[in-house]
Enzyme design. Sequence first.
Site, PDB file in Angstrom:
ATOM      1  N   GLU A   1     -56.780   0.805  61.335  1.00 36.71           N
ATOM      2  CA  GLU A   1     -57.592  -0.279  61.900  1.00 36.71           C
ATOM      3  C   GLU A   1     -57.177  -0.610  63.331  1.00 36.71           C
ATOM      4  OE1 GLU A   1     -57.601  -2.873  57.752  1.00 36.71           O
ATOM      5  OE2 GLU A   1     -56.716  -3.691  59.565  1.00 36.71           O
TER       6      GLU A   1
ATOM      7  N   CYS B   1     -55.572  -4.891  69.543  1.00 37.51           N
ATOM      8  CA  CYS B   1     -54.442  -4.893  68.611  1.00 37.51           C
ATOM      9  C   CYS B   1     -54.383  -3.525  67.942  1.00 37.51           C
ATOM     10  CB  CYS B   1     -54.654  -6.005  67.585  1.00 37.51           C
ATOM     11  SG  CYS B   1     -53.400  -6.044  66.302  1.00 37.51           S
TER      12      CYS B   1
ATOM     13  N   CYS C   1     -47.188   0.598  55.571  1.00 37.49           N
ATOM     14  CA  CYS C   1     -45.963  -0.017  56.100  1.00 37.49           C
ATOM     15  C   CYS C   1     -44.953  -0.120  54.972  1.00 37.49           C
ATOM     16  CB  CYS C   1     -46.281  -1.412  56.644  1.00 37.49           C
ATOM     17  SG  CYS C   1     -44.881  -2.232  57.430  1.00 37.49           S
TER      18      CYS C   1
ATOM     19  N   CYS D   1     -43.300  -7.125  53.463  1.00 37.17           N
ATOM     20  CA  CYS D   1     -43.367  -8.587  53.591  1.00 37.17           C
ATOM     21  C   CYS D   1     -44.307  -9.113  52.502  1.00 37.17           C
ATOM     22  CB  CYS D   1     -43.872  -8.985  54.975  1.00 37.17           C
ATOM     23  SG  CYS D   1     -42.776  -8.436  56.294  1.00 37.17           S
TER      24      CYS D   1
ATOM     25  N   CYS E   1     -48.178  -9.986  53.252  1.00 36.70           N
ATOM     26  CA  CYS E   1     -48.965  -9.137  54.153  1.00 36.70           C
ATOM     27  C   CYS E   1     -49.780  -8.096  53.388  1.00 36.70           C
ATOM     28  CB  CYS E   1     -48.018  -8.447  55.128  1.00 36.70           C
ATOM     29  SG  CYS E   1     -48.840  -7.353  56.278  1.00 36.70           S
TER      30      CYS E   1
ATOM     31  N   CYS F   1     -54.300  -8.210  59.380  1.00 36.01           N
ATOM     32  CA  CYS F   1     -53.826  -6.828  59.337  1.00 36.01           C
ATOM     33  C   CYS F   1     -53.930  -6.210  57.949  1.00 36.01           C
ATOM     34  CB  CYS F   1     -52.432  -6.636  59.888  1.00 36.01           C
ATOM     35  SG  CYS F   1     -51.265  -7.915  59.699  1.00 36.01           S
TER      36      CYS F   1
HETATM   37  N1  SAH Z   1     -44.668  -5.236  61.637  1.00 36.38           N
HETATM   38  C1  SAH Z   1     -44.832  -6.033  62.815  1.00 36.38           C
HETATM   39  C2  SAH Z   1     -46.239  -6.000  63.396  1.00 36.38           C
HETATM   40  C3  SAH Z   1     -47.402  -6.034  62.447  1.00 36.38           C
HETATM   41  S1  SAH Z   1     -47.749  -7.537  61.588  1.00 36.38           S
HETATM   42  C4  SAH Z   1     -44.408  -7.450  62.543  1.00 36.38           C
HETATM   43  O1  SAH Z   1     -44.041  -7.756  61.422  1.00 36.38           O
HETATM   44  O2  SAH Z   1     -44.374  -8.241  63.474  1.00 36.38           O
HETATM   45  C5  SAH Z   1     -48.372  -8.639  62.801  1.00 36.38           C
HETATM   46  C6  SAH Z   1     -48.191 -10.114  62.476  1.00 36.38           C
HETATM   47  O3  SAH Z   1     -49.127 -10.533  61.459  1.00 36.38           O
HETATM   48  C7  SAH Z   1     -46.818 -10.440  61.939  1.00 36.38           C
HETATM   49  O4  SAH Z   1     -46.343 -11.623  62.503  1.00 36.38           O
HETATM   50  C8  SAH Z   1     -47.108 -10.618  60.458  1.00 36.38           C
HETATM   51  O5  SAH Z   1     -46.099 -11.342  59.828  1.00 36.38           O
HETATM   52  C9  SAH Z   1     -48.447 -11.296  60.492  1.00 36.38           C
HETATM   53  N2  SAH Z   1     -49.193 -11.285  59.225  1.00 36.38           N
HETATM   54  C10 SAH Z   1     -49.090 -10.431  58.201  1.00 36.38           C
HETATM   55  N3  SAH Z   1     -49.935 -10.763  57.195  1.00 36.38           N
HETATM   56  C11 SAH Z   1     -50.583 -11.869  57.599  1.00 36.38           C
HETATM   57  C12 SAH Z   1     -51.581 -12.699  56.992  1.00 36.38           C
HETATM   58  N4  SAH Z   1     -52.079 -12.434  55.798  1.00 36.38           N
HETATM   59  N5  SAH Z   1     -52.019 -13.771  57.699  1.00 36.38           N
HETATM   60  C13 SAH Z   1     -51.530 -14.032  58.945  1.00 36.38           C
HETATM   61  N6  SAH Z   1     -50.606 -13.277  59.558  1.00 36.38           N
HETATM   62  C14 SAH Z   1     -50.126 -12.214  58.899  1.00 36.38           C
END
Ligand code: SAH
Length: 349
Positions: A91, A104, A111, A115, A118, A339
């Site tokens: 994406e 972006c 990944c 987390c 996510c 994401c």
């Molecule tokens: N792996 C990197 C970059 C990709 S995630 C990182 O962790 O920074 C980009 C951002 O989106 C991160 O801050 C992540 O924590 C956040 N993110 C992930 N899932 C999300 C969600 N469901 N709603 C809002 N932000 C989210």
Amino acid sequence: MKHCIYDLTLPELTAWLVANGEKKSRASQIWGWLYRKRITEFNEMLDVNQACRELLAEHFVVQTLAEEVRQVSADGTIKFLFRLQDENLIETVLMNTKFGVSVCVTTQVGCNMGCSFCASGLLKKHRDLSSGEIVQQIIKAQAYLDEHDKVVTHVVIMGIGEPFDNFQNLIKFLEIIKDYKGLAIGATHITVSTCGLADKIYEFTDANQGVNLAISLHAPSNELRSRLMKVNHAYPLEELFKAINYYIEKTNRRRVTLEYILLKDVNDSPQHARELADLIGENEERLTVNLIPYNPVDEHSQYERCERETARAFYDILKKRGINCSIRLEQGADIDAACGQLRSKQIKE
Ligand code: SAH
């Protein structure tokens, strides 16, 4: 499989051409066709002789990304789903901001950071993207913008994947998009976001790319952060902040953004805000907090978006403590722009 021409930096392309009997000056000419005129076939490079075009076509392909889906949001945010040569899907999101147009990009197929909130991690990492596959996301977005007389002014590395888990290709990607003979995207307009791989923050600092750094923090204590983010077991807050301080010092006191998703009744209380302010401590001049509304993910139904008033109260506490803070405006919520959302839906279908 042939290499993608976008995998090469300008010095690499130059070296390759010279090694294959071409003049050095050819490189900038070809670079211009790729990055300024955005040709899709070598044959379109009109002032490059046919022998050289054939030589290139024998060894390289121009594009390896194919547009699969394009979703346009009411606010102008566009989400592209691209198919890679090996059929994997990625994406890319294009957003209009008051400063310009921001893209972006995704850095990995899936990944491994895991987390808990996510959508990207729901599908484990299949592989890293090559630098050329990351570059092409910008090229494709720019090709779309060409039809509207606009340019990509900002790049955020916040799509699917952990950029510091694909470190070499990330650095090459940055070098390519910054190159002033090509896309010439200013380093200060580029932001890399990491979940906090501390050892890579040192390496990144030393790589001296001049781009901005954002850290996905999301919790002010180890106890809570470890519950939300697996990576905190490997790199707890003490180590993370040691690395952040190294970055700030070495980059001549450049500002770092701390990203903080507000999750209802999980990390959004006034007490959490105060703990966050304590954690930032003396560093308030160099750390800025970006509060992000949570985008609900079906599979993570334990998390909900926090109330608007709660977010406001959190913000006010930080502000009163002299901390630079903003609440991110949300874009593209109607098109699965969080994401990994579009990709995971498409795969399910
Ligand atoms: N792996 C990197 C970059 C990709 S995630 C990182 O962790 O920074 C980009 C951002 O989106 C991160 O801050 C992540 O924590 C956040 N993110 C992930 N899932 C999300 C969600 N469901 N709603 C809002 N932000 C989210």
